[in-house]
Scaffold this motif. Structure first.
Motif, PDB file in Angstrom:
ATOM      1  N   GLU A   1      -8.816  12.779  15.660  1.00 57.34           N
ATOM      2  CA  GLU A   1     -10.045  12.330  15.001  1.00 57.34           C
ATOM      3  C   GLU A   1     -10.085  10.807  14.991  1.00 57.34           C
ATOM      4  O   GLU A   1      -9.139  10.153  14.560  1.00 57.34           O
ATOM      5  CB  GLU A   1     -10.070  12.844  13.554  1.00 57.34           C
ATOM      6  N   GLU A   2     -11.185  10.249  15.494  1.00 58.00           N
ATOM      7  CA  GLU A   2     -11.343   8.801  15.448  1.00 58.00           C
ATOM      8  C   GLU A   2     -11.858   8.393  14.074  1.00 58.00           C
ATOM      9  O   GLU A   2     -12.738   9.028  13.508  1.00 58.00           O
ATOM     10  CB  GLU A   2     -12.320   8.316  16.514  1.00 58.00           C
ATOM     11  N   ARG A   3     -11.297   7.307  13.558  1.00 55.01           N
ATOM     12  CA  ARG A   3     -11.698   6.753  12.266  1.00 55.01           C
ATOM     13  C   ARG A   3     -12.104   5.303  12.485  1.00 55.01           C
ATOM     14  O   ARG A   3     -11.328   4.531  13.039  1.00 55.01           O
ATOM     15  CB  ARG A   3     -10.552   6.865  11.271  1.00 55.01           C
ATOM     16  N   VAL A   4     -13.312   4.958  12.057  1.00 53.73           N
ATOM     17  CA  VAL A   4     -13.865   3.630  12.307  1.00 53.73           C
ATOM     18  C   VAL A   4     -14.201   2.970  10.974  1.00 53.73           C
ATOM     19  O   VAL A   4     -14.704   3.615  10.060  1.00 53.73           O
ATOM     20  CB  VAL A   4     -15.145   3.718  13.181  1.00 53.73           C
ATOM     21  N   ALA A   5     -13.922   1.673  10.897  1.00 57.46           N
ATOM     22  CA  ALA A   5     -14.279   0.900   9.707  1.00 57.46           C
ATOM     23  C   ALA A   5     -14.777  -0.480  10.124  1.00 57.46           C
ATOM     24  O   ALA A   5     -14.231  -1.091  11.046  1.00 57.46           O
ATOM     25  CB  ALA A   5     -13.083   0.745   8.782  1.00 57.46           C
ATOM     26  N   ALA A   6     -15.806  -0.931   9.448  1.00 60.88           N
ATOM     27  CA  ALA A   6     -16.241  -2.322   9.568  1.00 60.88           C
ATOM     28  C   ALA A   6     -15.556  -3.066   8.434  1.00 60.88           C
ATOM     29  O   ALA A   6     -15.544  -2.597   7.289  1.00 60.88           O
ATOM     30  CB  ALA A   6     -17.757  -2.423   9.440  1.00 60.88           C
ATOM     31  N   CYS A   7     -14.966  -4.195   8.753  1.00 59.17           N
ATOM     32  CA  CYS A   7     -14.198  -4.971   7.782  1.00 59.17           C
ATOM     33  C   CYS A   7     -14.846  -6.339   7.610  1.00 59.17           C
ATOM     34  O   CYS A   7     -15.069  -7.049   8.591  1.00 59.17           O
ATOM     35  CB  CYS A   7     -12.762  -5.151   8.260  1.00 59.17           C
ATOM     36  N   VAL A   8     -15.127  -6.712   6.373  1.00 56.81           N
ATOM     37  CA  VAL A   8     -15.774  -7.987   6.079  1.00 56.81           C
ATOM     38  C   VAL A   8     -14.787  -8.871   5.322  1.00 56.81           C
ATOM     39  O   VAL A   8     -14.323  -8.500   4.247  1.00 56.81           O
ATOM     40  CB  VAL A   8     -17.049  -7.783   5.238  1.00 56.81           C
ATOM     41  N   VAL A   9     -14.481 -10.021   5.911  1.00 57.92           N
ATOM     42  CA  VAL A   9     -13.595 -10.992   5.271  1.00 57.92           C
ATOM     43  C   VAL A   9     -14.218 -12.380   5.405  1.00 57.92           C
ATOM     44  O   VAL A   9     -15.028 -12.623   6.308  1.00 57.92           O
ATOM     45  CB  VAL A   9     -12.166 -10.992   5.858  1.00 57.92           C
ATOM     46  N   ARG A  10     -13.850 -13.266   4.489  1.00 60.90           N
ATOM     47  CA  ARG A  10     -14.323 -14.647   4.588  1.00 60.90           C
ATOM     48  C   ARG A  10     -13.928 -15.212   5.947  1.00 60.90           C
ATOM     49  O   ARG A  10     -12.887 -14.860   6.495  1.00 60.90           O
ATOM     50  CB  ARG A  10     -13.712 -15.511   3.481  1.00 60.90           C
ATOM     51  N   SER A  11     -14.732 -16.114   6.454  1.00 59.64           N
ATOM     52  CA  SER A  11     -14.487 -16.637   7.796  1.00 59.64           C
ATOM     53  C   SER A  11     -13.286 -17.569   7.890  1.00 59.64           C
ATOM     54  O   SER A  11     -12.858 -17.910   8.988  1.00 59.64           O
ATOM     55  CB  SER A  11     -15.743 -17.317   8.360  1.00 59.64           C
ATOM     56  N   ASP A  12     -12.700 -17.950   6.764  1.00 61.15           N
ATOM     57  CA  ASP A  12     -11.471 -18.746   6.813  1.00 61.15           C
ATOM     58  C   ASP A  12     -10.224 -17.861   6.746  1.00 61.15           C
ATOM     59  O   ASP A  12      -9.107 -18.359   6.686  1.00 61.15           O
ATOM     60  CB  ASP A  12     -11.438 -19.792   5.696  1.00 61.15           C
ATOM     61  N   LEU A  13     -10.424 -16.545   6.777  1.00 65.83           N
ATOM     62  CA  LEU A  13      -9.334 -15.576   6.735  1.00 65.83           C
ATOM     63  C   LEU A  13      -9.396 -14.693   7.970  1.00 65.83           C
ATOM     64  O   LEU A  13     -10.375 -14.708   8.701  1.00 65.83           O
ATOM     65  CB  LEU A  13      -9.437 -14.707   5.470  1.00 65.83           C
ATOM     66  N   ARG A  14      -8.362 -13.897   8.175  1.00 63.52           N
ATOM     67  CA  ARG A  14      -8.373 -12.913   9.259  1.00 63.52           C
ATOM     68  C   ARG A  14      -8.151 -11.537   8.637  1.00 63.52           C
ATOM     69  O   ARG A  14      -7.486 -11.405   7.606  1.00 63.52           O
ATOM     70  CB  ARG A  14      -7.312 -13.234  10.314  1.00 63.52           C
ATOM     71  N   THR A  15      -8.690 -10.530   9.255  1.00 58.53           N
ATOM     72  CA  THR A  15      -8.572  -9.160   8.754  1.00 58.53           C
ATOM     73  C   THR A  15      -7.155  -8.642   8.957  1.00 58.53           C
ATOM     74  O   THR A  15      -6.600  -8.763  10.046  1.00 58.53           O
ATOM     75  CB  THR A  15      -9.586  -8.247   9.467  1.00 58.53           C
ATOM     76  N   ASP A  16      -6.585  -8.052   7.925  1.00 60.71           N
ATOM     77  CA  ASP A  16      -5.235  -7.476   7.987  1.00 60.71           C
ATOM     78  C   ASP A  16      -5.307  -6.100   8.666  1.00 60.71           C
ATOM     79  O   ASP A  16      -5.176  -5.063   8.027  1.00 60.71           O
ATOM     80  CB  ASP A  16      -4.646  -7.370   6.582  1.00 60.71           C
ATOM     81  N   VAL A  17      -5.531  -6.112   9.975  1.00 59.43           N
ATOM     82  CA  VAL A  17      -5.708  -4.883  10.753  1.00 59.43           C
ATOM     83  C   VAL A  17      -4.409  -4.094  10.854  1.00 59.43           C
ATOM     84  O   VAL A  17      -4.383  -2.881  10.644  1.00 59.43           O
ATOM     85  CB  VAL A  17      -6.255  -5.194  12.163  1.00 59.43           C
ATOM     86  N   ASN A  18      -3.317  -4.767  11.189  1.00 63.30           N
ATOM     87  CA  ASN A  18      -2.067  -4.077  11.506  1.00 63.30           C
ATOM     88  C   ASN A  18      -1.324  -3.489  10.315  1.00 63.30           C
ATOM     89  O   ASN A  18      -0.438  -2.662  10.504  1.00 63.30           O
ATOM     90  CB  ASN A  18      -1.138  -5.015  12.282  1.00 63.30           C
ATOM     91  N   ARG A  19      -1.681  -3.889   9.116  1.00 58.92           N
ATOM     92  CA  ARG A  19      -0.985  -3.345   7.964  1.00 58.92           C
ATOM     93  C   ARG A  19      -1.974  -2.607   7.048  1.00 58.92           C
ATOM     94  O   ARG A  19      -1.950  -1.399   6.957  1.00 58.92           O
ATOM     95  CB  ARG A  19      -0.257  -4.465   7.200  1.00 58.92           C
ATOM     96  N   LEU A  20      -2.879  -3.360   6.423  1.00 54.58           N
ATOM     97  CA  LEU A  20      -3.747  -2.773   5.405  1.00 54.58           C
ATOM     98  C   LEU A  20      -4.822  -1.849   5.988  1.00 54.58           C
ATOM     99  O   LEU A  20      -4.998  -0.727   5.514  1.00 54.58           O
ATOM    100  CB  LEU A  20      -4.378  -3.882   4.563  1.00 54.58           C
ATOM    101  N   VAL A  21      -5.537  -2.289   7.010  1.00 58.42           N
ATOM    102  CA  VAL A  21      -6.592  -1.444   7.579  1.00 58.42           C
ATOM    103  C   VAL A  21      -5.987  -0.183   8.178  1.00 58.42           C
ATOM    104  O   VAL A  21      -6.513   0.920   7.996  1.00 58.42           O
ATOM    105  CB  VAL A  21      -7.436  -2.209   8.620  1.00 58.42           C
ATOM    106  N   LYS A  22      -4.887  -0.334   8.859  1.00 57.41           N
ATOM    107  CA  LYS A  22      -4.194   0.824   9.441  1.00 57.41           C
ATOM    108  C   LYS A  22      -3.853   1.834   8.339  1.00 57.41           C
ATOM    109  O   LYS A  22      -4.073   3.037   8.501  1.00 57.41           O
ATOM    110  CB  LYS A  22      -2.926   0.347  10.155  1.00 57.41           C
ATOM    111  N   ARG A  23      -3.358   1.341   7.216  1.00 54.77           N
ATOM    112  CA  ARG A  23      -3.015   2.232   6.103  1.00 54.77           C
ATOM    113  C   ARG A  23      -4.261   2.873   5.484  1.00 54.77           C
ATOM    114  O   ARG A  23      -4.294   4.069   5.196  1.00 54.77           O
ATOM    115  CB  ARG A  23      -2.220   1.460   5.039  1.00 54.77           C
ATOM    116  N   LEU A  24      -5.310   2.079   5.305  1.00 55.90           N
ATOM    117  CA  LEU A  24      -6.542   2.608   4.709  1.00 55.90           C
ATOM    118  C   LEU A  24      -7.199   3.668   5.590  1.00 55.90           C
ATOM    119  O   LEU A  24      -7.783   4.630   5.090  1.00 55.90           O
ATOM    120  CB  LEU A  24      -7.525   1.475   4.433  1.00 55.90           C
ATOM    121  N   LEU A  25      -7.116   3.486   6.904  1.00 53.50           N
ATOM    122  CA  LEU A  25      -7.676   4.478   7.828  1.00 53.50           C
ATOM    123  C   LEU A  25      -6.734   5.664   8.046  1.00 53.50           C
ATOM    124  O   LEU A  25      -7.127   6.664   8.628  1.00 53.50           O
ATOM    125  CB  LEU A  25      -8.002   3.838   9.180  1.00 53.50           C
ATOM    126  N   ASP A  26      -5.499   5.505   7.598  1.00 48.84           N
ATOM    127  CA  ASP A  26      -4.465   6.520   7.770  1.00 48.84           C
ATOM    128  C   ASP A  26      -4.293   6.864   9.251  1.00 48.84           C
ATOM    129  O   ASP A  26      -4.398   8.020   9.661  1.00 48.84           O
ATOM    130  CB  ASP A  26      -4.775   7.779   6.941  1.00 48.84           C
TER     131      ASP A  26
END
Length: 176
Positions: free
Chosen positions: A71-96
């Motif tokens: 099953e594919e799981r997709v998320a749009a992530c919004v962060v301030r432009s002076d930051l980067r999205t924590d894809v490899n740790r937090l988003v991965k965990r949130l998407l399971d």
């Protein structure tokens, strides 16, 4: 340069069709402005330089996907432009998912109905999760995409928590 802010509901031609549709049914839309810009200035660094905006006054929306049990799981992530999205740790965990990566540009634009470099949290496909970094909500006036490269939306950051389906996440954005 100065941004000419216009009520977004008066200028649906300055936003992508899915954004316009979402705004027309959103009570908070009366607090949202749109500004037409040179499309060559749509990228964050160019925009901030041209309009003398601080890096934390904008937010970027990136689309991430991963798979679990086919099953594919997709998320749009919004962060301030002076930051980067924590894809490899937090988003991965949130998407399971075991591995999370950016959705290919062609798919992100096709499925969202928005232009690359203009994808915004307003009007995204309903099946996508919307993860918003809590730090975005503290900004009194945040600049985000409009779905088109030739304009930007301006709104109080707190309104992003009111976008249908939004999930506010602490520390979704990490220092660059």
């Amino acid at each position: 340069m100065e941004l000419l802010r216009l009520p977004v509901l008066d200028r649906p031609d300055l936003v992508a069709d899915p954004v316009s549709a979402a705004l027309s049914g959103w009570p908070a839309a009366t607090q949202v402005s749109v500004a037409e810009i040179d499309p060559d200035l749509a990228d964050t660094a160019a925009f901030n330089a041209a309009y003398a905006r601080p890096a934390d006054a904008g937010a970027n929306c990136v689309v991430v996907s991963g798979r679990r049990d086919g099953e594919e799981r997709v998320a749009a992530c919004v962060v301030r432009s002076d930051l980067r999205t924590d894809v490899n740790r937090l988003v991965k965990r949130l998407l399971d998912v075991r591995k999370a990566s950016f959705l290919p540009m062609e798919r992100a634009t096709e499925e969202s109905g928005m232009e690359y470099g203009g994808i915004t949290p307003v009007g995204l496909p309903k099946q996508w999760r919307l993860l918003v970094d809590a730090s975005v909500l503290t900004q009194s006036d945040i600049v985000i995409g409009s779905g088109l490269r030739r304009s930007k939306l301006l709104l109080p950051g707190r309104l992003l928590a009111e976008v249908p389906g939004a999930e506010v996440i602490e520390q979704l954005g990490l220092p660059v």
